[in-house]
Motif scaffolding. Structure first.
Motif, PDB file in Angstrom:
ATOM      1  N   LYS A 110      71.041 -36.970 -60.105  1.00 22.72           N
ATOM      2  CA  LYS A 110      70.226 -37.346 -58.943  1.00 22.72           C
ATOM      3  C   LYS A 110      70.155 -38.868 -58.768  1.00 22.72           C
ATOM      4  CE  LYS A 110      68.812 -33.096 -58.161  1.00 22.72           C
ATOM      5  NZ  LYS A 110      69.103 -32.358 -56.959  1.00 22.72           N
ATOM      6  N   LYS A 111      70.888 -39.597 -59.641  1.00 22.29           N
ATOM      7  CA  LYS A 111      70.910 -41.065 -59.597  1.00 22.29           C
ATOM      8  C   LYS A 111      69.487 -41.639 -59.645  1.00 22.29           C
ATOM      9  CE  LYS A 111      75.284 -41.319 -57.026  1.00 22.29           C
ATOM     10  NZ  LYS A 111      75.985 -40.584 -57.955  1.00 22.29           N
ATOM     11  N   MET A 112      68.714 -41.114 -60.583  1.00 18.18           N
ATOM     12  CA  MET A 112      67.313 -41.470 -60.721  1.00 18.18           C
ATOM     13  C   MET A 112      67.095 -42.117 -62.092  1.00 18.18           C
ATOM     14  SD  MET A 112      64.144 -38.768 -60.257  1.00 18.18           S
ATOM     15  CE  MET A 112      64.975 -37.990 -58.887  1.00 18.18           C
ATOM     16  N   SER A 113      66.392 -43.228 -62.109  1.00 12.66           N
ATOM     17  CA  SER A 113      66.046 -43.857 -63.382  1.00 12.66           C
ATOM     18  C   SER A 113      64.877 -43.096 -64.011  1.00 12.66           C
ATOM     19  CB  SER A 113      65.647 -45.321 -63.171  1.00 12.66           C
ATOM     20  OG  SER A 113      64.401 -45.400 -62.502  1.00 12.66           O
ATOM     21  N   GLN A 114      64.636 -43.360 -65.272  1.00 10.58           N
ATOM     22  CA  GLN A 114      63.492 -42.749 -65.933  1.00 10.58           C
ATOM     23  C   GLN A 114      62.195 -43.178 -65.245  1.00 10.58           C
ATOM     24  OE1 GLN A 114      64.119 -44.029 -69.987  1.00 10.58           O
ATOM     25  NE2 GLN A 114      65.303 -42.196 -70.485  1.00 10.58           N
ATOM     26  N   ASP A 135      57.568 -42.032 -61.634  1.00  8.20           N
ATOM     27  CA  ASP A 135      56.829 -42.319 -60.402  1.00  8.20           C
ATOM     28  C   ASP A 135      56.719 -41.087 -59.508  1.00  8.20           C
ATOM     29  OD1 ASP A 135      56.577 -44.937 -61.295  1.00  8.20           O
ATOM     30  OD2 ASP A 135      58.178 -45.721 -59.980  1.00  8.20           O
ATOM     31  N   LYS A 136      57.808 -40.314 -59.400  1.00 11.75           N
ATOM     32  CA  LYS A 136      57.789 -39.119 -58.551  1.00 11.75           C
ATOM     33  C   LYS A 136      56.891 -38.042 -59.149  1.00 11.75           C
ATOM     34  CE  LYS A 136      62.153 -40.012 -56.348  1.00 11.75           C
ATOM     35  NZ  LYS A 136      62.727 -39.501 -55.143  1.00 11.75           N
ATOM     36  N   LEU A 137      56.875 -37.928 -60.470  1.00 13.48           N
ATOM     37  CA  LEU A 137      55.976 -36.970 -61.117  1.00 13.48           C
ATOM     38  C   LEU A 137      54.523 -37.333 -60.843  1.00 13.48           C
ATOM     39  CD1 LEU A 137      57.836 -36.555 -64.505  1.00 13.48           C
ATOM     40  CD2 LEU A 137      57.390 -34.720 -62.858  1.00 13.48           C
ATOM     41  N   GLU A 138      54.236 -38.620 -60.807  1.00 14.43           N
ATOM     42  CA  GLU A 138      52.873 -39.078 -60.566  1.00 14.43           C
ATOM     43  C   GLU A 138      52.366 -38.618 -59.205  1.00 14.43           C
ATOM     44  OE1 GLU A 138      50.332 -43.227 -60.633  1.00 14.43           O
ATOM     45  OE2 GLU A 138      52.260 -43.138 -61.669  1.00 14.43           O
ATOM     46  N   THR A 139      53.250 -38.495 -58.214  1.00 14.77           N
ATOM     47  CA  THR A 139      52.825 -38.015 -56.891  1.00 14.77           C
ATOM     48  C   THR A 139      52.375 -36.561 -56.945  1.00 14.77           C
ATOM     49  OG1 THR A 139      55.024 -37.314 -56.144  1.00 14.77           O
ATOM     50  CG2 THR A 139      54.407 -39.619 -55.730  1.00 14.77           C
ATOM     51  N   LEU A 140      52.758 -35.842 -58.008  1.00 15.63           N
ATOM     52  CA  LEU A 140      52.319 -34.463 -58.224  1.00 15.63           C
ATOM     53  C   LEU A 140      51.137 -34.398 -59.193  1.00 15.63           C
ATOM     54  CD1 LEU A 140      55.815 -32.738 -58.657  1.00 15.63           C
ATOM     55  CD2 LEU A 140      54.373 -32.760 -56.611  1.00 15.63           C
ATOM     56  N   ALA A 141      50.583 -35.574 -59.529  1.00 10.15           N
ATOM     57  CA  ALA A 141      49.478 -35.683 -60.495  1.00 10.15           C
ATOM     58  C   ALA A 141      49.907 -35.237 -61.890  1.00 10.15           C
ATOM     59  CB  ALA A 141      48.245 -34.926 -60.024  1.00 10.15           C
ATOM     60  N   ILE A 142      51.175 -35.493 -62.206  1.00  7.41           N
ATOM     61  CA  ILE A 142      51.708 -35.224 -63.544  1.00  7.41           C
ATOM     62  C   ILE A 142      52.118 -36.571 -64.104  1.00  7.41           C
ATOM     63  CG2 ILE A 142      53.520 -34.066 -64.876  1.00  7.41           C
ATOM     64  CD1 ILE A 142      53.548 -31.946 -62.579  1.00  7.41           C
ATOM     65  N   TYR A 143      51.435 -36.987 -65.156  1.00  6.61           N
ATOM     66  CA  TYR A 143      51.599 -38.342 -65.663  1.00  6.61           C
ATOM     67  C   TYR A 143      52.436 -38.334 -66.945  1.00  6.61           C
ATOM     68  CZ  TYR A 143      48.025 -38.991 -62.213  1.00  6.61           C
ATOM     69  OH  TYR A 143      47.337 -38.988 -61.030  1.00  6.61           O
ATOM     70  N   ILE A 144      53.699 -38.692 -66.790  1.00 11.29           N
ATOM     71  CA  ILE A 144      54.614 -38.871 -67.924  1.00 11.29           C
ATOM     72  C   ILE A 144      55.197 -40.270 -67.764  1.00 11.29           C
ATOM     73  CG2 ILE A 144      56.598 -38.006 -69.207  1.00 11.29           C
ATOM     74  CD1 ILE A 144      56.365 -35.362 -67.728  1.00 11.29           C
ATOM     75  N   CYS A 145      54.868 -41.163 -68.677  1.00 12.57           N
ATOM     76  CA  CYS A 145      55.372 -42.534 -68.561  1.00 12.57           C
ATOM     77  C   CYS A 145      56.873 -42.575 -68.847  1.00 12.57           C
ATOM     78  CB  CYS A 145      54.614 -43.470 -69.494  1.00 12.57           C
ATOM     79  SG  CYS A 145      54.936 -43.209 -71.246  1.00 12.57           S
ATOM     80  N   ARG A 146      57.515 -43.675 -68.493  1.00 13.79           N
ATOM     81  CA  ARG A 146      58.951 -43.829 -68.690  1.00 13.79           C
ATOM     82  C   ARG A 146      59.324 -43.622 -70.152  1.00 13.79           C
ATOM     83  NH1 ARG A 146      62.457 -45.909 -71.234  1.00 13.79           N
ATOM     84  NH2 ARG A 146      60.975 -47.297 -72.195  1.00 13.79           N
TER      85      ARG A 146
END
Length: 82
Positions: A24-28, A33-44
């Motif tokens: 998906k050409k996505m960095s960690q 950041d995208k998980l945070e929009t779902l209220a799921i907090y996993i840091c890099r």
């Protein structure tokens, strides 16, 4: 009796997560950041530890990862993803 979390590998999805994230050409950090929009907090750093299998993954985290990556939860467990 040994528990599953006593092993060196603490999850089954790390390798596939890394492959899918890179497809998906996505960095960690972007994944975090995208998980945070779902209220799921996993840091890099935690994403890095999931990918190297040194951190466990909760059910809600599996749900969020599948939603952000646009794949089924089952596909996170498929072996091997190419």
């Amino acid at each position: 009796m040994a528990r599953i979390i006593d092993s060196n590998e603490k999850n089954l999805i790390g390798s596939n997560l890394k492959i899918l994230r890179k497809q998906k050409k996505m960095s960690q950090q972007e994944l975090s950041d995208k998980l945070e929009t779902l209220a799921i907090y996993i840091c890099r750093g935690s994403i890095s530890r999931i990918e190297d299998k040194s951190r466990t993954v909760t059910d809600i985290e599996l749900y969020g990862l599948s939603k952000v990556l646009g794949v089924s939860i089952d596909s996170l467990f498929e072996y091997p993803i190419e």
